[in-house]
Every structure is written in structure tokens, then in C-alpha cells.
Design a protein around this motif. Sequence first.
Motif, PDB file in Angstrom:
ATOM      1  N   UNK A 424      75.681  76.395 -34.877  1.00  0.00           N
ATOM      2  CA  UNK A 424      74.650  76.178 -33.878  1.00  0.00           C
ATOM      3  C   UNK A 424      74.207  77.557 -33.418  1.00  0.00           C
ATOM      4  N   UNK A 425      73.601  77.627 -32.258  1.00  0.00           N
ATOM      5  CA  UNK A 425      73.159  78.924 -31.761  1.00  0.00           C
ATOM      6  C   UNK A 425      71.740  79.233 -32.186  1.00  0.00           C
ATOM      7  N   UNK A 426      71.477  80.519 -32.289  1.00  0.00           N
ATOM      8  CA  UNK A 426      70.096  80.998 -32.378  1.00  0.00           C
ATOM      9  C   UNK A 426      69.842  81.633 -33.732  1.00  0.00           C
ATOM     10  N   UNK A 449      58.772  79.362 -37.640  1.00  0.00           N
ATOM     11  CA  UNK A 449      59.432  78.391 -36.754  1.00  0.00           C
ATOM     12  C   UNK A 449      58.772  78.335 -35.379  1.00  0.00           C
ATOM     13  N   UNK A 620      63.900  75.664 -39.989  1.00  0.00           N
ATOM     14  CA  UNK A 620      62.743  74.822 -39.681  1.00  0.00           C
ATOM     15  C   UNK A 620      62.530  74.855 -38.172  1.00  0.00           C
ATOM     16  N   UNK A 621      61.448  74.250 -37.726  1.00  0.00           N
ATOM     17  CA  UNK A 621      61.099  74.366 -36.308  1.00  0.00           C
ATOM     18  C   UNK A 621      62.158  73.764 -35.399  1.00  0.00           C
ATOM     19  N   UNK A 622      62.859  72.725 -35.876  1.00  0.00           N
ATOM     20  CA  UNK A 622      63.908  72.115 -35.062  1.00  0.00           C
ATOM     21  C   UNK A 622      65.066  73.072 -34.806  1.00  0.00           C
ATOM     22  N   UNK A 623      65.196  74.112 -35.624  1.00  0.00           N
ATOM     23  CA  UNK A 623      66.279  75.088 -35.430  1.00  0.00           C
ATOM     24  C   UNK A 623      65.958  76.057 -34.298  1.00  0.00           C
ATOM     25  N   UNK A 624      64.813  75.903 -33.689  1.00  0.00           N
ATOM     26  CA  UNK A 624      64.320  76.823 -32.674  1.00  0.00           C
ATOM     27  C   UNK A 624      64.145  76.086 -31.359  1.00  0.00           C
ATOM     28  N   UNK A 625      64.522  76.614 -30.210  1.00  0.00           N
ATOM     29  CA  UNK A 625      65.113  77.932 -29.984  1.00  0.00           C
ATOM     30  C   UNK A 625      66.629  77.964 -30.192  1.00  0.00           C
ATOM     31  N   UNK A 626      67.301  76.817 -30.170  1.00  0.00           N
ATOM     32  CA  UNK A 626      68.726  76.762 -30.510  1.00  0.00           C
ATOM     33  C   UNK A 626      68.864  75.636 -31.521  1.00  0.00           C
ATOM     34  N   UNK A 627      69.606  75.870 -32.584  1.00  0.00           N
ATOM     35  CA  UNK A 627      69.636  74.853 -33.640  1.00  0.00           C
ATOM     36  C   UNK A 627      70.657  73.746 -33.385  1.00  0.00           C
ATOM     37  N   UNK A 628      70.267  72.502 -33.713  1.00  0.00           N
ATOM     38  CA  UNK A 628      71.239  71.401 -33.639  1.00  0.00           C
ATOM     39  C   UNK A 628      72.347  71.649 -34.664  1.00  0.00           C
ATOM     40  N   UNK A 629      73.524  71.179 -34.348  1.00  0.00           N
ATOM     41  CA  UNK A 629      74.685  71.412 -35.199  1.00  0.00           C
ATOM     42  C   UNK A 629      74.420  71.081 -36.671  1.00  0.00           C
TER      43      UNK A 629
ATOM     44  N   UNK B 370      76.296  68.735 -29.674  1.00  0.00           N
ATOM     45  CA  UNK B 370      74.995  68.565 -30.331  1.00  0.00           C
ATOM     46  C   UNK B 370      74.374  69.930 -30.606  1.00  0.00           C
ATOM     47  N   UNK B 372      74.976  74.334 -29.032  1.00  0.00           N
ATOM     48  CA  UNK B 372      75.626  75.223 -28.072  1.00  0.00           C
ATOM     49  C   UNK B 372      75.142  76.644 -28.284  1.00  0.00           C
ATOM     50  N   UNK B 640      60.634  70.199 -39.323  1.00  0.00           N
ATOM     51  CA  UNK B 640      59.265  70.428 -38.874  1.00  0.00           C
ATOM     52  C   UNK B 640      58.589  69.121 -38.443  1.00  0.00           C
ATOM     53  N   UNK B 644      59.835  71.763 -31.927  1.00  0.00           N
ATOM     54  CA  UNK B 644      61.045  72.576 -31.741  1.00  0.00           C
ATOM     55  C   UNK B 644      62.207  71.601 -31.556  1.00  0.00           C
ATOM     56  N   UNK B 645      63.397  72.132 -31.374  1.00  0.00           N
ATOM     57  CA  UNK B 645      64.578  71.283 -31.182  1.00  0.00           C
ATOM     58  C   UNK B 645      64.344  70.317 -30.014  1.00  0.00           C
TER      59      UNK B 645
END
Lengths: 664, 664
Positions: A424-426, A449, A620-629, B370, B372, B640, B644-645
Amino acid sequence: MAPTPLLLLLLLALTLVSAAVHPLDPLTAAEITSAINVIRASPLNSSASLAFHYVGLDEPPKPAVLAWPRSAPPRRAFVIARAGRATHELRVDLGNGAGRVLSDTVRHGSSFPTFTPDEQDAASVLPFQYPPFAASVARRGIPLSDVLCTTFSAGWFGRAERWAGRRVIVVQCFVAAGTANFYARPVEGVTAVVDLDAMEIVEYEDRVDPPVPKAEGTDYRAAAQRPPFGPENKPVTVVQSEGRGFEVDGHMIRWANWEFHLSFDPRAGSVISLASIKDSEEGTFRLVLYRGHVSELFVPYMDPSAEWYFKTFFDAGEFGFGLSTAPLEPFTDCPANAEFLDVDVSSGDGSPVRIPNAICLFERYAGDVAWRHTEFGFPGEMITEVRPEVSLVVRWAAVVGNYDYVIDWEFKTSGSIKIGVALSGILEVKGTYYAHADELSGDAHGSLVARNTLGVYHDHFFTFRLDLDVDGANNSFVKSRMKPVRAAGGPRRSYWTVEKETARTESVGQVELGSTTELMVVNPNKKTRIGNEVGYRIISLGGAATSLLDDDDYPQRRARYTKKQVWVTPYDEAEKWAAGLYADESRGDDNLAAWSQRNREIENRDIVLWYTVGIHHLPCQEDFPVMPLLTGGFELRPTNFFESNPLIRRRPNKPATRLHCSLH
Amino acid sequence: MAPTPLLLLLLLALTLVSAAVHPLDPLTAAEITSAINVIRASPLNSSASLAFHYVGLDEPPKPAVLAWPRSAPPRRAFVIARAGRATHELRVDLGNGAGRVLSDTVRHGSSFPTFTPDEQDAASVLPFQYPPFAASVARRGIPLSDVLCTTFSAGWFGRAERWAGRRVIVVQCFVAAGTANFYARPVEGVTAVVDLDAMEIVEYEDRVDPPVPKAEGTDYRAAAQRPPFGPENKPVTVVQSEGRGFEVDGHMIRWANWEFHLSFDPRAGSVISLASIKDSEEGTFRLVLYRGHVSELFVPYMDPSAEWYFKTFFDAGEFGFGLSTAPLEPFTDCPANAEFLDVDVSSGDGSPVRIPNAICLFERYAGDVAWRHTEFGFPGEMITEVRPEVSLVVRWAAVVGNYDYVIDWEFKTSGSIKIGVALSGILEVKGTYYAHADELSGDAHGSLVARNTLGVYHDHFFTFRLDLDVDGANNSFVKSRMKPVRAAGGPRRSYWTVEKETARTESVGQVELGSTTELMVVNPNKKTRIGNEVGYRIISLGGAATSLLDDDDYPQRRARYTKKQVWVTPYDEAEKWAAGLYADESRGDDNLAAWSQRNREIENRDIVLWYTVGIHHLPCQEDFPVMPLLTGGFELRPTNFFESNPLIRRRPNKPATRLHCSLH
């Protein structure tokens, strides 16, 4: 003078205390202090630049550990210090009051240890005293007070002539104003190289200046969010009406049919040792894993530009994966029924630092079953037997700059050990002129992203060192290949059968995973009653990528072992770190692949299995601003280790009823 | 006569009731009865052998479903009946009181429907009236009263001349005395073939007679266990202090940011339709999956001998995967916070049968996060933000004879849908002379799992039909290949980049999974604000085996699609069952691979993705007498799809505290 009764009592008490210390226990804060004091009292202390890069347990030899508690090996520290542009490997005796330096081996050349947090902090503020940097920032119209910098390992790219054996690190900077997201707003194009021993900028470049991405949408803190808010859900809590089922006895953990030693290393993070499972038929504990831990995490980025080509991180060897521990937050990082453990590490000046809640332990119940069967076959009768799955999880998380990694060791009553890695994280993002995907031309080396923000392509290779001792030290590595067979005559024309190969030497133990080969570590000296070799097999649970870099590329030479997921080596206490003891600016001459070139014998010996979980990451955009696990991992699963499914004889818990709960 | 006000009111009420029925709702017990009554009132009823093999919803066309609730399509049943050695496909109108048969299409040849439980029961007792069978059993010294038999599909092996278009099934028997384990003690060597339409034994063989394995160690019931007992653990319960977070509104399920329709089909089992996720930015629901379910489960065994070669099961097409539903046990199969749903199916004579607790729904909290991030970068400040992961699970389990399968659809607030398959239950074992592994010679076609007991090698191929409609009906299938690139100049010598290929036709949509290609279904007509095509990608979570059988082998011709894990076809309402509508004794001319040979266009169209989870199974002793759960699955992950997340803006629950609970 004869000892007084009081002194005798004191000596006895000391002996009892020392007997309670397991030989694999990590250094206590007192032991860290003691080791540092011993070194401070040695001639090495005269060096003005003395710094401590690794202070950990000097792991006793296996026989000494296995002899415990009949006898206890001496407590010793292993310290890597840097003094006067040289690296010192020190072994320090911690026993009997007055400790002493047992050995001091000096390494020159590129034997560069992990960075200390202190020197990284010092390097990160150097640009602010460097006038060209202020000019670069001013030219971009950014207030200097909005900027913060951080460090990136520089790697080794054959540039010996240029930096001539100097230990360097790269510093790059970010606009940290208006967001808690340190990494979202790079001051792209500005790169400083710092000589860490001299602590000065030795190279500086301001090459390109794409726009700094906007702060909007980058903050991840709850307090910073504005409506419309995202999905909500009702709270779910785990409750153990009879309390926790595990016991923490010093560093020994006992739960259900498992017992193991839980330790911590500043480089590896959590360390599981002596994991043994009780054979309820035999009534004895049988060893499975002598020692297991993360050995290295290689994270190469896929952008060859001046600001990015060197980003090929070795998170354990360069930054200290254990030193990067993030304290776990109760109720969110770990559930309500978790117990937390603190760890002690050393700072660069040798003073002990306590990391609170570094590891948590909890019994996981995800609502799943361990086994089930419904039988419809008996006339007029339906039989249903189901056992819910409850396991024990040891969790530890490391945050190496932008990325958050969660490492889980999950012990199941079935005998399985599941090792999970979660990301996870950025994202590490690159500032770009592109604001819209339609503008992208050529190879952007990443995905767009957010506006002006590229999530650069990269990989994560988590390499685990698993010193499996399945029912004893001497094991073999067996590959079972499913081989298609043409059927002779008969209505059926084809089927598959299994061809087993026992690896005689290391070259046969190097395996690229595939769905048609099962990998097992067996003990050829122990058999079940019906004659099968007892063993554990290794099953991928996602994340089976291997490196796509060219063999002659510098980072790949350093991480050559990432071309195969599995390696098997004979046990050698010197071979712990897949990318070598000194990974920073390493040359690839001391790593798993280099060791294995000797092609040593591995059959019916004490062997070590190295397993790499690999993930190619196209952001991908969902990984921004912090990505889901995002998760990967593998399972060590008993295979003919037991005479039959060990859970069948587990008595079910009392019939469950709904609990009535309240918040007091 | 003008309608009275009362009649008008009644008509209005009926309209309201019918409006509450979703067009995809499964048939109610009343509707099953109504459909059967209509057929019983038709000329078909004159056939003495009339039996009902499939009674389900005649799925309305997509436009009619999507028009709901503005307009409701007529309720219709689709019935497959067998009468006078012919198969009838009937469409029955259920609307407005008096229903009628809309069409009756007669199929001859090998268009054999799923077996009814009734005819399998009838076939299973035939040997007891067949004198040679009593002789076979007596010759083995087994009391006939200890024996029970069951059915195995016979498959198609080019033996048209032999059984000449007759619908047959194989009956084999087991010593069921002294154990609840029906399958552990085969009367190996005895095979009867039954003509199902005539309900008589048409072939009988007693070929070999290895010893019957002992009963000892085969029983799995808690009550049958004797000390030493297995591992125990303290109870762990899930508690939701504010109640469940999901809503069951008829067959519509709403939870967090998801809503979907949950249905059931006698052949497929659980069916998810119209799965849509709320875009909190837009405030609207966006469609992801129009319809998804298990389409087929192919289980070929790898033993070419007379008693085993035909064991190449199509569990959905031959046995009815939904008909094989095992009622879920509260507190063990599903956690304490689960809600259970019953389903109605039809028996062979057409009478409705209710299966209680066929599906459960629960919020899963496994103690995981989910997302962190801990930020150490800001001087003097540590920021930690963590959100726990809570998801919604739809669980359904089927037991096809010996094997137990648990199918989970897990919905995550991140937008991911995880589809999990889990195997438990009992191995199909073969009686053998071997009592010890040292005695094994040649190819035993299995592993010795107990004395005189071989766990025969086999595979499981779960094929899911996923009619993805990502943000609308017209989608494309995109393969993103990671391509190594040689770097020109510069210190870095290599990296990888991404080459995207949009599949124009079906042949490009057939993919063997690998770690260097990402697979996505995108909507080329919808883009994010920064111009990325909205999409979902498909990620394997373990179980990526493909079939190793030869292309010309009979079972492989019938399951040709199992050589690739992924297929993409244009939507065709007739293409639901990967192995064809009539899988039993099919010839391979009506299956996914056959349809795809037309190589139709699939770009920017309404497409269906077929995904196969494959597991090669080499049994081991731990799999006996009931195997611990083995899992596989895949994830549909938004890529995408959102700007975003979507979880960043989710407000955390109130700070959790420990709950105080008691059993009342």
C-alpha cells in the motif's frame, strides 16, 4: 574470600535470568548500549566519523541454538560500523559483565552498509545550504519553505572512475506544502548527489522543469477530506469471549499446535525461528522452519532518464527493512484482539531506540472454513461436518519512503504457513508536462495517474530466506512434474502422470514457477507409516513475476537471483542476504546467484530455500493518492508430513451462539 | 360489465406486486409449480417417462432487464424435460393467471440434459436387484447390507455404436459400513452401466478385486474421533455492534457502495447480476458486471483403467451445480453475522424443493487493512492513516458427490470483486493392492494416501461466465504486455515498457495467463478526466492450471476451452454453458471453443469474458479422509474506472474500542 550466601543467590538469579534468554532473542536495549559502550571503549572510537549501521544479534551456530536450554551459547552482538571511509564488521561479546570486541574486520572498496536514518536526514537538508538549489526552486516559482527533500540510493552503474569508491546517495525534493502527501508533488529535474562520508553535495543537476502537480486530491488524511464522502460500512469487530488463545513467553509464541520463536532484525524485520508443530498422534513437536525472514526487497523502476535510471532499490540492504518499521495502529492495522510487541533498534550514534507496536499477533477468523463435507449418499440421512478456520497471524509493516509493505506470517492448525506480502502507500510519481492521456507520445515510462503526474512502471521482488528443517536438518528438494502421457489403447487417449526429480545440486534447485510442477522440501530420512517421504510443498498465492531486465544491466547483476523465483542452497551461515551483505552500490559478486554458481550439493543436506514474490506494477488512477492493498504470497503446506489431515481429530468448539456486546 | 372499484384496486395491487419482482428473480416455488402444471396440462404429459431436468427462469433479453422498473418483461420459465427418449426444451409463459407453453423444441441424439437426483437414486439401487452384483460382493466377503452405490457420468468416448444414443450412467459401489465416509472404501473393480431412460443395467463388469480399504481413520465426524485429539483454539466471533451493514430487498442486495441482484440457478448455483458501484463523486451507480456465475466445472481424472477412464466430470452440465447445493451451517460455514437465503429448485417430477440456507451473505473482516500510509518525511511529525478492510461476501457451497466446493463472491469498497473457489471434501480414491509406498511399481495414477488407498491424480477447472458491462454494454478487451527494452546510451541498460493490444476478434481474446501480461476489459467510450479508458483488470489469485490432455482425447474435445484460462466472446444469449447446453455425453460441437472458432468481432461490443480457475491435484495424506481447504480465484479490479482511489474519501468509523460481550 569465599562467596557469601547473598552473592551465591545473586549468581543463581543471574543464571536463571540468562537461561530465560533464548539464544535467538534479539538484542535488548541494554545489550545494544552494552555493545556500543564496548566499541566506544575501543581504539575505533578515535574516529570522528564513527557511526553504527547495523547493531544486531550475532546469530549463534545452529547446533548451539538447538542445544538450548541444555546449554546456552554466549550472547554476542554483530555490529557494522563506519569509520574513516572504512566499514568495520565487529563481533562483540556481551557476556559476564565486561564485554569485549572479539573481532574487527575492516572492509574497503564498495562494502557499503545500510544507510543510517541520521545520515539520510543530514543529507536531506544539505540542498538548503546549497545556493544553486535555492536558485532552482526560485526559478520554478516555489517558496523554498514549501520544499522538503529526501534520499534515494544511487546504485552502482559502473561509474567507479567518477565517484571513486565514495559512498553516495541521491537527494531529490518535493513541494510538501498543502498536503500530507510528501511524494505527490516532485520538484522534477533537480538531482543532488551527496557523499555520505564527507556529508557534502558532490554533484548537482537541474535538467528539466515540468510543472509541479497540484496539491488538490493528493491528501489522504481523514481530516483533509471534503464531501462527497466515500462508501461507509457498519463496524465489524472480532471478539474472543474466552480471551486470546496464544501465549507470549518472552520471544516464544505458543498457539494451538504451533510454537515458534519471534524475533526482529534491523535489516530483515520480523524473523520466525524454530517453527514447530505438535503431532497430536506422536505428542511431540516436529520442526518445520528453522528460520525465515525477508532477505531482500528489490524495487527497480523502468525509466532510464537522468532523474530515474538509478531508482533500483534494495530496501533491506540499503535502507534496513527492519529499521523502516512503521508502528502498527491498534484497531486498524491489526484487529481488536491483537497483542502488540515493541522492538529495540540502534540509531546511527548507537543509542537504542524503541519502536512501539512494531509487531502484532492475532488470531484471524475471516469467516472461512478449514474443512467441510456434506454427505448426501446415505439414504434418508444428511451428514454435515464443518470446522471454521482460525489461524494465528504475525504482522509487521515497513514503510520505505513512499511505499508501505505489510508482511504476514500466518500459521494454520492444518500445518500450513502462509506468507503474505501486501503493498500500500504512495506511488513514486514523476512530474510531467502531460495533463491528459491524449498528449502522451513515445514511451512515457509510466501511466498518467493524475494531471502532470506519471506513476512510473516498476517491480517489487520480495525475497524470503527460508531455512526449512522439515522434521530434521537434512532435507531434499523435489520437483514433481506433471507429464502428459499418450494412453495405449482403451477409450481414453491421454492423461498426465508425475515425474519426480530430487535436486542433487544447486543448478537443479533454481526454478521458474509454473502450474505443471509442484515443489517440495522433503526429509528423505523420515517416512510416514505407508512410506511417503515427509515434506512440505510450496504453493504460490499470487505474485509470480520475475525480473525482465537484461542480464548485463547493472541493477540486474546485483539482483541476478530475481530471474527465478526459487533457489535452493546448502546452509551457510554467511549467506543471509540475497543481494549480499553490502547491497548498496554492490557489484553482484556477493549474492545468491553468485554463491550458487558453485553448484554445491543439496541432496539430503541442511538446505535453505529462497522464494521471491514478484509483482510488476503498472500504476493506475486508483493507486493515487494512496494505493489500495495489492497482495501476493505463498504457502508452505504439509504434504505427507502427517499421517492424515491433522484437523479431523480437532474437537469443534462448543456450539456457537450469538454474543451480546456493548461498549463500556 | 365495467370493472368495480374493488377489482380496479385488486388489479393495481397485482401490478404493484409484479413490479416488485425483478426480471432476474429466480422462479419461486409457486412459479415452478405453475410451469410444471402448464406442461402437465399439455400433450407432453401423455409420456409415461416425463421427467424435469431443468426448471429455471427463462432469462429475459438484456434490454428488457435494463428497462426495468420502467417496464417489466413477462415472467417465463425455461424447462428441459425428458420424455420418450427425447429431450424437450420448453418455454412457458407464467404471466396473468393462465400460463401456456410458448414453445417446445425437441432434441434427439446426444442432447442429454443434467441428471435428475431422482433418476440417480433409482440407478444407484439397481445393482441390488441384479444377481451378478450380489455374487461379486459375496465373492469379496462383504455383507451386501454394508454396500451402497452411487452414480458417475459415463462421458462420451466415441462409443456411439455400442450404446447407440442411449443415455447411460455408471454405477459403482462402496462399503459404507463403519464410517460416515461414503467414498473411502470402494468395491473396486465392479462397474455397472445403466440406461437411464429404460432404468436398467445394460453392462456389468467385475474385473479386479483389490482389498477394500479399512474403515479405521476414514470417519470425519466429531463424534467418531478418539484421543489423542487435534489442536484446539479459543473461540473467535465476529460482532457488529450496530447490526449488519447490508440490505436484502427481495433479491437486490445493497451494501456500502455496491448494489447487485443475487439469484440462483439449478445449473450454475449463485448468480450475481447488475453489480453496480456508486461513484461517490458522480453520486450515481455505474454498472460493472451484468451477470456472472459458474458456467462449468470440468474434473478429469488421470487413470486410463476400465473403472476410471470415464471419470471426466462436468459438474454443472451433468449433475447441476446448483442442484448439488449443500445447505450452509450457521456459525461454521458462515460466521455469526451472516444472513442466510433459501432457494427453490424442482425435483425430477416437477415438485418444488426448498434448499434451506443455500446462500449466505456476510461482512468479512479478516483483520486486514484496505490501505495505509505512515509518513516519516515531515520533520518532527509522524502521520499514520489506516483504513481497515471490510468486504461483503456472498457464499454458496455445492457438494458433487465426494467433493465440496465453496464459491465466494467478495465485494470490496475499493471496487474490486474477488471470486474465490475453495475445495474441500473427500478425495475420489481407488482401492489398490499397495499398502506401502515401497510396493508401488509402474504408474499408479495416484498417490498412496492410506493403506490400499490411492488418491487418483485429477484436475478441477472452474469456468466462470462474466458478462462484464464496464460502465455500459460496449467494452473492449485489452492486453498490456510488458516488453523488455534495451536502453540507448546512459548508465541504465534495460527496462520494460508496456505494449497494449486491443483484441479485435475472438482469437486474440484467448489468453494463457502469464506474469508479463495484464488483462483488462475497458469501455473505450468512457474516459476519466485525464483521458484514460475506464476499465477493470483481471488478476489471478492462484489456480492457473490449464488442461494437459491431448486435443484429440474425448474429454478434451468436450472441454477444449480448458487449454486457455481466458476467452472473450461477443454476447450471445444462447452461449451460457462453456461445455454446451447438453454437456452429458456431449461431442464438443457446442462449447466455448466451438463458438469461438467463428472468430467474431469483439472490439467495442457487448462482450463476455470467460475465466477458468484451474487446479492440478496430486493428493497427499493430509487430504485424507477430508481435505483441508485448497483455494484459488481471481480479482476483478477497477483500473482507471475511478478518478482516484475511492476509499480515500471514506470517513473512518468512530474510534474503535474493545467490546464487552456475554453469552445470554
